[in-house]
Design a protein around this motif. Structure first.
Motif, PDB file in Angstrom:
ATOM      1  N   UNK A  29     -10.998  16.399  -2.608  1.00 58.81           N
ATOM      2  CA  UNK A  29      -9.569  16.248  -2.505  1.00 58.81           C
ATOM      3  C   UNK A  29      -9.229  15.013  -1.675  1.00 58.81           C
ATOM      4  N   UNK A  30      -8.268  14.207  -2.139  1.00 55.48           N
ATOM      5  CA  UNK A  30      -7.847  13.068  -1.332  1.00 55.48           C
ATOM      6  C   UNK A  30      -7.135  13.562  -0.071  1.00 55.48           C
ATOM      7  N   UNK A  31      -7.219  12.799   1.012  1.00 58.01           N
ATOM      8  CA  UNK A  31      -6.569  13.222   2.251  1.00 58.01           C
ATOM      9  C   UNK A  31      -5.045  13.117   2.154  1.00 58.01           C
ATOM     10  N   UNK A  32      -4.329  13.742   3.085  1.00 57.99           N
ATOM     11  CA  UNK A  32      -2.859  13.741   3.030  1.00 57.99           C
ATOM     12  C   UNK A  32      -2.235  12.346   2.991  1.00 57.99           C
ATOM     13  N   UNK A  33      -2.876  11.360   3.599  1.00 60.36           N
ATOM     14  CA  UNK A  33      -2.301  10.008   3.630  1.00 60.36           C
ATOM     15  C   UNK A  33      -2.543   9.203   2.347  1.00 60.36           C
ATOM     16  N   UNK A  34      -3.288   9.763   1.399  1.00 62.08           N
ATOM     17  CA  UNK A  34      -3.575   9.053   0.148  1.00 62.08           C
ATOM     18  C   UNK A  34      -2.301   8.858  -0.654  1.00 62.08           C
ATOM     19  N   UNK A  35      -2.257   7.732  -1.360  1.00 60.15           N
ATOM     20  CA  UNK A  35      -1.129   7.425  -2.236  1.00 60.15           C
ATOM     21  C   UNK A  35      -1.600   7.500  -3.681  1.00 60.15           C
ATOM     22  N   UNK A  62      -6.688   5.468  -0.497  1.00 64.28           N
ATOM     23  CA  UNK A  62      -6.455   5.591   0.940  1.00 64.28           C
ATOM     24  C   UNK A  62      -7.440   4.715   1.707  1.00 64.28           C
ATOM     25  N   UNK A  63      -7.138   4.537   2.980  1.00 67.27           N
ATOM     26  CA  UNK A  63      -7.984   3.749   3.883  1.00 67.27           C
ATOM     27  C   UNK A  63      -8.638   4.725   4.861  1.00 67.27           C
ATOM     28  N   UNK A  64      -9.892   5.112   4.587  1.00 65.88           N
ATOM     29  CA  UNK A  64     -10.562   6.106   5.441  1.00 65.88           C
ATOM     30  C   UNK A  64     -10.696   5.623   6.887  1.00 65.88           C
ATOM     31  N   UNK A  65     -10.550   6.538   7.783  1.00 63.46           N
ATOM     32  CA  UNK A  65     -10.708   6.244   9.206  1.00 63.46           C
ATOM     33  C   UNK A  65     -12.134   6.635   9.609  1.00 63.46           C
TER      34      UNK A  65
END
Length: 122
Positions: free
Chosen positions: A57-63, A71-74
């Protein structure tokens, strides 16, 4: 520059940035990660996936745009990334300058694991 280490073989990719791509074994959708090499290690710049489910699943900040989650992984800088080959899925794809090729074009297909890490330039 980024290198692949496969057993005793070292393969310089002759690029400071690559896209690592693969097809998810369960969902059968493409996942891509853009990696950049620097003096302090490998940086994961961007991740993209064309679906979700089965632990991807993509993280909440994904567009979501044009059918792709981005997204830009941290993630902190890494000394290396270990790439495993199960034989149950297609090989990893290494993409440079918009052209992709199976990792088996660069290193023997039976070598597992393959390690991606920064290396000195030519």
């Amino acid at each position: 520059m980024i290198c692949l280490l496969a057993g005793t073989k070292v393969v310089p990719l002759l690029a400071g940035a690559i896209t690592l791509a693969w097809t998810h074994s369960v969902e059968k959708v493409l996942w891509e990660e853009d990696w950049r090499s620097g003096p302090a290690g490998l940086e994961l710049v961007e991740a993209r996936v064309r679906g979700s489910g089965a632990g991807m699943e993509p993280p909440p900040e994904a567009e979501f745009s044009n059918g792709v989650w981005k997204w830009h992984p941290k993630v902190p800088l890494l000394r290396e990334v270990v790439l495993r080959r199960s034989g149950a899925t297609a090989d990893w794809q290494i993409c440079k300058e918009g052209r992709c090729q199976p990792m088996s074009d660069l290193v023997p297909p039976d070598v597992d694991p393959v390690v991606m890490q920064p290396c000195a330039g030519p």
